[in-house]
Design an enzyme around this catalytic site. Structure first.
Site, PDB file in Angstrom:
ATOM      1  N   GLU A  36      -0.127  -8.061 -11.548  1.00 24.09           N
ATOM      2  CA  GLU A  36       0.181  -8.721 -10.265  1.00 24.09           C
ATOM      3  C   GLU A  36      -1.049  -9.189  -9.494  1.00 24.09           C
ATOM      4  OE1 GLU A  36       1.583  -6.951  -6.793  1.00 24.09           O
ATOM      5  OE2 GLU A  36      -0.027  -5.510  -6.749  1.00 24.09           O
ATOM      6  N   HIS A  65       2.936  -9.210  -5.232  1.00 23.45           N
ATOM      7  CA  HIS A  65       2.192 -10.475  -5.211  1.00 23.45           C
ATOM      8  C   HIS A  65       2.663 -11.476  -6.274  1.00 23.45           C
ATOM      9  CE1 HIS A  65      -0.446  -8.927  -2.189  1.00 23.45           C
ATOM     10  NE2 HIS A  65      -0.873  -7.935  -2.953  1.00 23.45           N
ATOM     11  N   HIS A 172       0.538  -0.135  -7.738  1.00 26.12           N
ATOM     12  CA  HIS A 172       0.404  -0.802  -6.428  1.00 26.12           C
ATOM     13  C   HIS A 172      -0.711  -0.236  -5.555  1.00 26.12           C
ATOM     14  CE1 HIS A 172       1.284  -2.958  -2.727  1.00 26.12           C
ATOM     15  NE2 HIS A 172       1.501  -1.830  -2.097  1.00 26.12           N
ATOM     16  N   HIS A 174      -3.379   1.382  -6.460  1.00 25.46           N
ATOM     17  CA  HIS A 174      -4.671   1.168  -7.136  1.00 25.46           C
ATOM     18  C   HIS A 174      -5.567   2.402  -7.220  1.00 25.46           C
ATOM     19  CE1 HIS A 174      -4.769  -3.538  -6.663  1.00 25.46           C
ATOM     20  NE2 HIS A 174      -3.577  -3.077  -7.004  1.00 25.46           N
TER      21      HIS A 174
END
Ligand SMILES: [Fe+2]
Ligand SMILES: [Fe+2]
Length: 256
Positions: A36, A65, A172, A174
């Site tokens: 993403e 995203h 998401h 990270h």
């Protein structure tokens, strides 16, 4: 093998350079990666998606995203190798899950978005139940990428799906969490598998820009961090019945 959010060109280069030796070391049957953030740090394009598939990724997952670049919309509709969150509107481009066959195994890959501090059209819990019901006997092993903000929502999803899917992998945020394991009923679970890209930034962005934003509380242009790229992900051992027997975190500095 599951590779966490690939961030920008540094992440893509890191993965291309490092994946061959990871494949040699772990001999994964299937490689899934979250793409993403691969196009300039936000979103994915057809070109960058194809590069990742060329580099050895079998299925791409995405997240909030995914619709940043319009050029990827037709590709999301056409390709069965890329998924977007299944709990977005049906009218949105792309599919929420896919089934691909590799090494005699029918792998289902499901992408879900969290709903806490994020915006998804439908509850991921209800949608995943519906998808599992529809899949029935059409898949031998099911991997869920749960792209969500909070650890509580992710842990709840892990328990909700324990014994029903091979793995629930959180993405998401990270930043890899340390609690990856196989839950009692046989589902591998981790709240966040981490990201692939620069460890010198703030979740992928140049750190001086993020710090400036916090200091000034004014808009700041964000650029993808470059230095010290790492590859983060996990490897899951699959039993005959499609559930998990082992979970191993992967976190290595990128090869040059
Ligand atoms: Fe991400
Ligand atoms: Fe995200």
């Amino acid at each position: 093998m599951f590779i966490g959010d690939i961030v920008g060109e540094p992440g893509r280069t890191a993965l291309s350079a490092t994946l061959p030796s990871l494949i040699e070391r772990y001999e994964p049957t299937l490689v899934i990666a979250n793409g993403e953030n691969v196009a300039g740090g936000l979103g994915i394009t057809k070109r960058t998606a194809l590069k990742l598939l060329d580099a050895g990724v079998d299925v791409l997952t995405t997240g909030n995203h995914v619709y940043r670049h319009r050029d990827v919309y037709p590709f999301l509709d056409e390709s069965d190798k890329i998924v977007r969150p299944a709990n977005y509107l049906e009218s949105n481009p792309g599919r929420g899950h896919t089934v691909i066959e590799k090494a005699g195994v029918r792998w289902a890959v499901v992408n879900l978005s969290g709903n806490v501090f994020m915006h998804a059209a439908y509850s991921p819990f209800h949608i995943v139940d519906r998808i599992l019901g529809r899949l029935g006997d059409d898949a031998d092993a099911i991997v869920v990428d749960f792209h969500a903000e909070t650890t509580s929502e992710k842990v709840a999803m892990g328990w909700h799906l324990d014994g029903r899917v091979l793995a629930v992998i959180g993405t998401h945020t990270h930043v890899p969490t340390a609690e990856g394991r196989v839950l009692p009923q046989g589902t591998a679970f981790v709240s966040d598998v981490g990201m692939t890209g620069s460890r010198a930034g703030v979740i992928g962005v140049k750190r001086e820009q993020i710090i400036e934003r916090f200091l000034t509380q004014m808009p700041v242009k964000f650029e993808t961090a470059v230095e010290d790229p790492w590859v983060m992900g996990c490897v899951i051992d699959v039993r005959e019945d499609g559930l998990a027997s082992a979970f191993e975190q992967v976190m290595v500095p990128a090869e040059q």
